[in-house]
Structure formats: C-alpha cells, structure tokens
Motif scaffolding. Structure first.
Motif, PDB file in Angstrom:
ATOM      1  N   UNK A 181      45.874  31.081  35.852  1.00 48.18           N
ATOM      2  CA  UNK A 181      46.076  30.606  37.126  1.00 48.18           C
ATOM      3  C   UNK A 181      44.365  30.729  37.445  1.00 48.18           C
ATOM      4  N   UNK A 182      43.934  32.004  37.300  1.00 50.57           N
ATOM      5  CA  UNK A 182      42.438  31.942  37.487  1.00 50.57           C
ATOM      6  C   UNK A 182      41.767  31.349  37.470  1.00 50.57           C
ATOM      7  N   UNK A 183      39.946  31.148  38.547  1.00 53.68           N
ATOM      8  CA  UNK A 183      38.968  29.813  37.402  1.00 53.68           C
ATOM      9  C   UNK A 183      40.015  28.884  36.630  1.00 53.68           C
ATOM     10  N   UNK A 184      39.701  28.988  35.141  1.00 53.68           N
ATOM     11  CA  UNK A 184      39.926  27.274  34.586  1.00 53.68           C
ATOM     12  C   UNK A 184      41.228  27.436  34.403  1.00 53.68           C
ATOM     13  N   UNK A 185      41.299  28.789  33.881  1.00 56.31           N
ATOM     14  CA  UNK A 185      42.864  28.548  33.449  1.00 56.31           C
ATOM     15  C   UNK A 185      43.652  27.839  33.671  1.00 56.31           C
ATOM     16  N   UNK A 186      44.987  27.612  32.839  1.00 54.29           N
ATOM     17  CA  UNK A 186      46.131  26.706  33.793  1.00 54.29           C
ATOM     18  C   UNK A 186      47.014  28.072  33.676  1.00 54.29           C
ATOM     19  N   UNK A 187      47.604  27.570  34.968  1.00 56.83           N
ATOM     20  CA  UNK A 187      48.878  27.806  35.820  1.00 56.83           C
ATOM     21  C   UNK A 187      49.390  29.387  34.781  1.00 56.83           C
ATOM     22  N   UNK A 188      49.527  30.223  35.478  1.00 58.13           N
ATOM     23  CA  UNK A 188      50.871  31.370  35.106  1.00 58.13           C
ATOM     24  C   UNK A 188      52.336  30.444  35.108  1.00 58.13           C
ATOM     25  N   UNK A 189      52.873  31.285  34.014  1.00 56.68           N
ATOM     26  CA  UNK A 189      54.109  30.789  34.102  1.00 56.68           C
ATOM     27  C   UNK A 189      55.447  31.861  34.873  1.00 56.68           C
ATOM     28  N   UNK A 190      54.455  33.165  34.549  1.00 56.87           N
ATOM     29  CA  UNK A 190      55.153  34.685  35.310  1.00 56.87           C
ATOM     30  C   UNK A 190      54.395  34.908  36.157  1.00 56.87           C
ATOM     31  N   UNK A 191      55.025  35.955  36.703  1.00 50.56           N
ATOM     32  CA  UNK A 191      54.374  36.895  37.498  1.00 50.56           C
ATOM     33  C   UNK A 191      53.298  38.010  36.367  1.00 50.56           C
ATOM     34  N   UNK A 192      51.876  38.791  36.349  1.00 49.99           N
ATOM     35  CA  UNK A 192      51.541  40.217  35.584  1.00 49.99           C
ATOM     36  C   UNK A 192      51.854  40.499  36.068  1.00 49.99           C
ATOM     37  N   UNK A 193      51.762  41.144  34.520  1.00 50.48           N
ATOM     38  CA  UNK A 193      51.952  43.104  34.098  1.00 50.48           C
ATOM     39  C   UNK A 193      51.246  43.872  33.428  1.00 50.48           C
ATOM     40  N   UNK A 194      50.722  45.325  33.864  1.00 51.46           N
ATOM     41  CA  UNK A 194      50.207  45.818  32.785  1.00 51.46           C
ATOM     42  C   UNK A 194      49.642  45.668  31.902  1.00 51.46           C
ATOM     43  N   UNK A 195      51.314  45.243  30.755  1.00 48.51           N
ATOM     44  CA  UNK A 195      51.482  45.934  29.069  1.00 48.51           C
ATOM     45  C   UNK A 195      50.989  44.326  29.123  1.00 48.51           C
ATOM     46  N   UNK A 196      51.507  42.722  30.124  1.00 52.23           N
ATOM     47  CA  UNK A 196      51.030  41.906  29.613  1.00 52.23           C
ATOM     48  C   UNK A 196      49.462  42.018  29.526  1.00 52.23           C
ATOM     49  N   UNK A 197      48.383  42.404  30.739  1.00 55.83           N
ATOM     50  CA  UNK A 197      47.161  42.107  30.765  1.00 55.83           C
ATOM     51  C   UNK A 197      46.654  42.895  29.152  1.00 55.83           C
ATOM     52  N   UNK A 198      47.437  44.215  28.940  1.00 58.17           N
ATOM     53  CA  UNK A 198      46.593  44.904  27.709  1.00 58.17           C
ATOM     54  C   UNK A 198      46.749  43.733  26.710  1.00 58.17           C
TER      55      UNK A 198
END
Length: 454
Positions: free
Chosen positions: A252-269
């Motif tokens: 969703x940020x910059x030039x990345x495509x939109x997310x499918x789900x809300x962000x999580x810490x485990x997902x970002x790691x």
C-alpha cells in the motif's frame, strides 16, 4: 471486503433512484401544482403542504448518490463521469436545502411577491444538477459502451432538449421535465446493477516494490510508518559504494500494490526475512520509527540471519498496554478495500501531499502520496500500532535478542525511553539533538557514518 463495499455503493445508488422518484406518487398529494405545466420543484415549494417531505427526498437522494460514488471502486478511466455524478448528488442536496418560495408556474401570484435568495439560488442548483447528470451519463456511457448506458444517455439528451424547448415555449414544461427526471432515476438504478454485475479481479499476494543499489554485504532498509523508499535516497547513496542496499515499500505504501489484510508485527518480520539474503549470508538492518519494532522482531525470530541492527529514532512505548480496540480492528479490515475507492482517491489527492510535507517528509517528488491506497495503508499502520506493540512484548518474552552489534540513534529531546531500549538490547546510543524525527532526511550522514564506522 471490496465486494461488500461495492454492494454498499450499489445499494446507495438503488436507494437514490427510488427516492429520486418520490414525485411519482407524491404529485397526486399536491393538486395545486399543474402536472403538465408546473416544474417538479414546485412540489417542494415552501407554500406546498408536503414541502418538507419532497425536500427531504431530494437531500436523501443526493446524499445517497454521493455515498455511492465515494464507495465505488476507482477506475483508471472515466473519472470525469464519476466526478460529474458526485456533483449531481451535491447539487441535488442543494436543491432540497434551497427550495422555491412558491409554485412559480402553477401560481401566477408567485412571481409578483418578493422572492428570497434561496428561491433564486434554486434555479441555479437545478440547472447545475441537470448539466452534471448529462455530463455523467455521456462520459460513463462513452467509457462503458453498453447498450443500456448508451440508450439512457441518449434518452436523457433528448429529454433535456425537449425540456429546454418546453421552457422556451412555456408549454408542457412539467411533462418534459418529468421524463427527464425519470431517466435520471433509471440511470441511477442502472449504475447500481452494473456495479453488482461487474466481474471482480482475483487478487493474490503481490511482491512489494523493491529498489537495490550497490554491491557488497546486504543492508536492508525499513522505513517508518507511512514511509517510502525515496526518503532514504541519501542514505542509500552513502552506503552503496561498499554495500548492497535494499529498500522496499510495505503493501500500500510507495509503489507497492495495496495490501490484502491489515499489517501485523509477525507479518512484517516475515517480510524482512523474505527480502533478506538466504542463509548463511547475513544482513544488516536499518529501521526507522515503528519499523524498529519490525527489525527487532526479525532479529529475535531469525537471529542467525542478522549481522547488525541500526534503529533510527525508534518508536517507544513506556508502559505495556492493550492491543487495538475491536472497532479499530474492524476498521482496519475495511481499509485495504477502502483504499481503492473514489473517496480515498479524492482525500489523498486533496490532503496527501500536504500531510506528507507537514510530517517532515518534504515534497512528494514521486507523487505516491496522492494515491488512495497509500492513504489507507498509512491509516492501517496507525490502527495496528497498539497490536504491534502487544506482539512485540510477547516476542520479547519468548525470544532473546541476539548478540549482534546494535546502534540506537535518538533525535531531538529524549524522555529516557531510547536509553532504556539501548540498555535492554545491549546497544550503543547516538544522540542527535538537532535532528528531527526524520533523521534520514535531516542527517543522513549520521546514519551512514555511524553504520560504516561499526
């Protein structure tokens, strides 16, 4: 969630079409208004018995149109048609808020009395609503190229010409205008049906936008909340002579495509792990603000893949707290879908670059903060903040921090949180009292110099 938003948008257009047709049964409740010669607006004139009801119908119909457009999926083409449709809704609301003082055509005495400003403004808003409806139908019909859309647009053009001729001849105005308004109601119902029938694209997980510079040992750069890859241009330039610098945009940020789900810490790691070189090669991580939590979680969960960590003015929570509230989580689940709507696009276009500048990001040179998906992604990260903090507390209890060189860079004034964080991680602490929170923009040389000096 996208499908649900589309259903809400379609229902709004259907309601608008039905409410906009309230004159069909209502005209029989106002016998003083001439059905053949009088304007439909005369049914809502202040001196008519059902004035408030018809005015309310106009306001509700216009509001429903605005909501329908706002929640409709944004398309790359025909934006002018959707804008005109939204303006039609706004002018229809104005019609209800600015009624005629009396029945202009049906009551000859009306024109002789003093007329208020809203009475005169009503003529303007009604004309603008008709023009906006015409522009919306023609533009959308040209884009959709369906028989129904072309037929309704053609019928409205014909009805508009007949209405102008009737007004000029001062004869059969009511008949011509009723045909014109009926076509608008049918068009609104057609828009609802088209939204429901349109096929929805199947979206899978897409790769993020990644930029790599230089060669050598890998350095993975994680931007803070709402950050983009170009904020780190100066840092990347300073490191690229001896390192392979990997920058990326979260979904969703910059030039990345939109997310499918809300962000999580485990997902970002896990995202950092996916972008880092494969084992046994190790990666150095530079992380800013809330992304410092992502980097710390990555280091704790994947200790054998990290060579060093630099935390740039990291986010701190001085007290343990509960996660995101239930309403916040529910809103977060809707945000990825909302980011693809016309409402998100309009908000981002109007306020995105200004908000980016006020947050210390400077000018939006890449133009990414004018996109609705970025607005929704930033809001989603903000809503997930407390949940991520709770996840970090859990990870800290279950996974020790690895013995890797770590540096905490703190900017501006400090409340002692960064000192405690550095002590807990066994890290060095670098203070930059004159730099703002956006250290990568205010003092990029401090990051590259301290990193290269390790």
């Amino acid at each position: 969630m996208e499908r649900r938003l589309i259903m809400v948008s379609a229902c709004a257009f259907f309601v608008a079409g039905v409410v906009y047709s309230a004159w069909v049964p209502g005209q029989f409740a106002s016998p003083a208004v001439d059905s053949a010669e009088g304007y439909l607006s005369e049914l809502a004139a202040r001196d008519q018995p059902w004035s408030r009801l018809f005015r309310l119908a106009d306001v509700l119909a216009g509001l429903a149109v605005v909501i329908g457009v706002a929640l409709a999926p944004r398309a790359a083409v025909a934006w002018g048609g959707w804008l005109a449709l939204a303006l039609f809704g706004v002018f229809t609301i104005a019609d209800g808020a600015l009624p005629l003082d009396c029945a202009v055509v049906s009551d000859p005495a009306c024109a002789r009395g003093p007329l208020s400003l809203p009475h005169h403004l009503h003529t303007l808003t009604s004309t603008l609503a008709s023009v906006a409806a015409l522009a919306a139908m023609v533009e959308l019909a040209r884009s959709w190229r369906t028989r129904a859309a072309v037929f309704l647009a053609g019928a409205y053009v014909l009805a508009s010409v007949l209405t102008l001729a009737a007004v000029t001849a001062a004869h059969l105005i009511g008949v011509a205008q009723r045909v014109q308004v009926l076509v608008i109601a049918l068009w609104l119902v057609y828009v609802a049906a088209r939204l429901l029938a349109a096929p929805q694209p199947v979206r899978g997980e897409s790769r993020p936008h990644v930029v790599e510079d230089g060669r050598g040992p890998a350095v993975l750069v994680a931007a803070g909340m709402g950050g983009a890859w170009f904020h780190w241009d100066a840092v990347a330039a300073g490191l690229a002579s001896a390192h392979r610098v990997i920058r990326f945009d979260r979904p969703g940020l910059g030039r990345s495509p939109a997310p499918q789900t809300p962000p999580t810490l485990y997902g970002e790691a896990a995202r950092l792990a996916a972008l880092a070189p494969s084992h046994p090669e190790k990666v150095a991580v530079i992380a800013h603000s809330v992304a410092a939590w992502h980097a710390e979680a990555f280091a704790r969960l994947h200790p054998l893949r990290v060579s060093r960590v630099v935390l740039v003015d990291p986010s701190c929570r001085t007290k343990p707290g509960r996660g995101t509230s239930a309403p916040g989580r529910a809103l977060g689940r809707w945000l990825p879908a909302f980011g693809g709507t016309w409402a998100a696009a309009a908000l981002a276009r109007c306020f995105g670059p200004l908000a980016h500048r006020l947050a210390g990001g400077g000018p939006d040179l890449a133009g990414v903060y004018r996109e609705g998906k970025v607005l929704a992604a930033v809001a989603g990260e903000w809503l997930a903040y407390r949940d991520m903090a709770a996840e970090l507390e859990l990870i800290r209890r279950e996974h020790p921090y690895p013995r890797v060189p770590t540096l905490v860079i703190t900017a501006g004034r400090t409340d002692g949180c960064h000192e405690r964080l550095a002590d807990a991680l066994g890290a060095d602490l670098l203070r930059l009292p004159r730099a703002g929170h956006q250290v990568q923009l205010d003092a990029p040389e401090a990051i590259t110099r301290s990193f290269n000096g390790k």
